[in-house]
Design a protein around this motif. Structure first.
Motif, PDB file in Angstrom:
ATOM      1  N   LEU A 143       1.162   5.632   0.171  1.00  0.00           N
ATOM      2  CA  LEU A 143       0.560   6.927   0.471  1.00  0.00           C
ATOM      3  C   LEU A 143       1.536   7.991  -0.012  1.00  0.00           C
ATOM      4  O   LEU A 143       2.696   8.003   0.399  1.00  0.00           O
ATOM      5  CB  LEU A 143       0.301   7.081   1.970  1.00  0.00           C
ATOM      6  CG  LEU A 143      -0.263   8.422   2.444  1.00  0.00           C
ATOM      7  CD1 LEU A 143      -1.638   8.683   1.840  1.00  0.00           C
ATOM      8  CD2 LEU A 143      -0.334   8.457   3.968  1.00  0.00           C
ATOM      9  N   LEU A 171      -3.856   0.986   4.307  1.00  0.00           N
ATOM     10  CA  LEU A 171      -4.695   2.116   3.872  1.00  0.00           C
ATOM     11  C   LEU A 171      -6.129   1.943   4.342  1.00  0.00           C
ATOM     12  O   LEU A 171      -6.776   2.923   4.731  1.00  0.00           O
ATOM     13  CB  LEU A 171      -4.647   2.273   2.354  1.00  0.00           C
ATOM     14  CG  LEU A 171      -3.350   2.873   1.803  1.00  0.00           C
ATOM     15  CD1 LEU A 171      -3.331   2.766   0.290  1.00  0.00           C
ATOM     16  CD2 LEU A 171      -3.188   4.319   2.246  1.00  0.00           C
ATOM     17  N   ALA A 231      -1.567  14.543   2.328  1.00  0.00           N
ATOM     18  CA  ALA A 231      -1.887  13.424   1.441  1.00  0.00           C
ATOM     19  C   ALA A 231      -2.341  13.935   0.073  1.00  0.00           C
ATOM     20  O   ALA A 231      -3.236  14.770  -0.025  1.00  0.00           O
ATOM     21  CB  ALA A 231      -2.974  12.559   2.061  1.00  0.00           C
ATOM     22  N   THR A 254       6.905   9.297  -0.299  1.00  0.00           N
ATOM     23  CA  THR A 254       6.032   8.136  -0.452  1.00  0.00           C
ATOM     24  C   THR A 254       6.195   7.244   0.773  1.00  0.00           C
ATOM     25  O   THR A 254       7.315   6.929   1.168  1.00  0.00           O
ATOM     26  CB  THR A 254       6.380   7.337  -1.723  1.00  0.00           C
ATOM     27  OG1 THR A 254       6.295   8.203  -2.854  1.00  0.00           O
ATOM     28  CG2 THR A 254       5.433   6.168  -1.901  1.00  0.00           C
ATOM     29  N   TRP A 297      -3.090   7.860  -3.024  1.00  0.00           N
ATOM     30  CA  TRP A 297      -2.630   6.581  -2.502  1.00  0.00           C
ATOM     31  C   TRP A 297      -2.910   5.502  -3.525  1.00  0.00           C
ATOM     32  O   TRP A 297      -3.637   5.705  -4.494  1.00  0.00           O
ATOM     33  CB  TRP A 297      -3.277   6.244  -1.168  1.00  0.00           C
ATOM     34  CG  TRP A 297      -4.763   6.432  -1.147  1.00  0.00           C
ATOM     35  CD1 TRP A 297      -5.721   5.542  -1.505  1.00  0.00           C
ATOM     36  CD2 TRP A 297      -5.442   7.630  -0.781  1.00  0.00           C
ATOM     37  NE1 TRP A 297      -6.959   6.105  -1.375  1.00  0.00           N
ATOM     38  CE2 TRP A 297      -6.811   7.389  -0.925  1.00  0.00           C
ATOM     39  CE3 TRP A 297      -5.028   8.887  -0.336  1.00  0.00           C
ATOM     40  CZ2 TRP A 297      -7.775   8.356  -0.656  1.00  0.00           C
ATOM     41  CZ3 TRP A 297      -5.978   9.846  -0.070  1.00  0.00           C
ATOM     42  CH2 TRP A 297      -7.339   9.572  -0.220  1.00  0.00           C
ATOM     43  N   TYR A 298      -2.320   4.364  -3.278  1.00  0.00           N
ATOM     44  CA  TYR A 298      -2.488   3.213  -4.158  1.00  0.00           C
ATOM     45  C   TYR A 298      -2.551   1.977  -3.272  1.00  0.00           C
ATOM     46  O   TYR A 298      -1.643   1.736  -2.481  1.00  0.00           O
ATOM     47  CB  TYR A 298      -1.300   3.112  -5.132  1.00  0.00           C
ATOM     48  CG  TYR A 298      -1.569   2.231  -6.314  1.00  0.00           C
ATOM     49  CD1 TYR A 298      -1.890   2.778  -7.550  1.00  0.00           C
ATOM     50  CD2 TYR A 298      -1.510   0.847  -6.206  1.00  0.00           C
ATOM     51  CE1 TYR A 298      -2.139   1.964  -8.640  1.00  0.00           C
ATOM     52  CE2 TYR A 298      -1.772   0.030  -7.280  1.00  0.00           C
ATOM     53  CZ  TYR A 298      -2.085   0.599  -8.492  1.00  0.00           C
ATOM     54  OH  TYR A 298      -2.344  -0.206  -9.567  1.00  0.00           O
ATOM     55  N   GLU A 299      -3.604   1.210  -3.403  1.00  0.00           N
ATOM     56  CA  GLU A 299      -3.764   0.004  -2.596  1.00  0.00           C
ATOM     57  C   GLU A 299      -3.241  -1.220  -3.329  1.00  0.00           C
ATOM     58  O   GLU A 299      -3.498  -1.408  -4.514  1.00  0.00           O
ATOM     59  CB  GLU A 299      -5.239  -0.222  -2.253  1.00  0.00           C
ATOM     60  CG  GLU A 299      -5.783   0.802  -1.285  1.00  0.00           C
ATOM     61  CD  GLU A 299      -7.185   0.463  -0.817  1.00  0.00           C
ATOM     62  OE1 GLU A 299      -7.314  -0.485  -0.017  1.00  0.00           O
ATOM     63  OE2 GLU A 299      -8.115   1.142  -1.268  1.00  0.00           O
ATOM     64  N   CYS A 357       2.799   9.726  -8.306  1.00  0.00           N
ATOM     65  CA  CYS A 357       1.795  10.734  -8.002  1.00  0.00           C
ATOM     66  C   CYS A 357       2.407  12.107  -8.285  1.00  0.00           C
ATOM     67  O   CYS A 357       3.412  12.480  -7.661  1.00  0.00           O
ATOM     68  CB  CYS A 357       1.358  10.634  -6.547  1.00  0.00           C
ATOM     69  SG  CYS A 357       0.068  11.789  -6.093  1.00  0.00           S
ATOM     70  N   ASP A 371       0.877  -1.172   0.000  1.00  0.00           N
ATOM     71  CA  ASP A 371       0.000   0.000   0.000  1.00  0.00           C
ATOM     72  C   ASP A 371       0.914   1.221   0.000  1.00  0.00           C
ATOM     73  O   ASP A 371       1.955   1.226   0.673  1.00  0.00           O
ATOM     74  CB  ASP A 371      -0.886   0.048   1.254  1.00  0.00           C
ATOM     75  CG  ASP A 371      -2.125  -0.822   1.153  1.00  0.00           C
ATOM     76  OD1 ASP A 371      -2.336  -1.461   0.100  1.00  0.00           O
ATOM     77  OD2 ASP A 371      -2.886  -0.849   2.132  1.00  0.00           O
TER      78      ASP A 371
END
Length: 123
Positions: free
Chosen positions: A62, A99, A70, A91, A73-75, A85, A60
């Protein structure tokens, strides 16, 4: 490598976070290290993109801006993938499920805190 805690305001969201803020620590990241456990993470600064090339487990992620807010994010980023991002300065890499527990919102401020008196530790 320095270890500390990760907070949203005064709430601790991760109990043990390594801070990779030197070029050689950023270069290695989590490669050839033990898999992160719940409550652990690695904060990489500066870092706007990461990859999981050579890793055997998902992460995960952030992404934070230069003010530690923030951005996104990417799960469950699978092995052999990458994510980025736009505008990210840092990161945070975490084990999957982190997350869902933290439930970040865009614009929330997070911070890494080093305990007083703690010396560099190995991961």
């Amino acid at each position: 490598m320095r270890a500390g805690t990760f907070h949203r305001g005064e709430q601790q969201v991760l109990a043990y976070v390594w801070h990779a803020d030197r070029w050689h620590l950023r270069l290695r990241g989590l490669l050839f290290r033990a898999q992160l456990q719940p409550g652990q993470g690695m904060l990489i600064t500066p870092c706007a993109s990461v990859h999981t090339m050579g890793m055997g487990y998902p992460l995960d992620l952030l992404f934070l801006d230069r003010h530690d807010r923030a951005l996104g994010w990417y799960e469950a980023l699978a092995p052999w993938r990458s994510a980025s991002c736009k505008g990210a300065r840092s990161t945070l890499e975490m084990p999957i499920g982190s997350l869902a527990r933290i439930v970040p919102e865009v614009g929330q401020t997070f911070c890494w805190r080093a305990p007083t008196g703690l010396v560099d530790v190995s991961l």
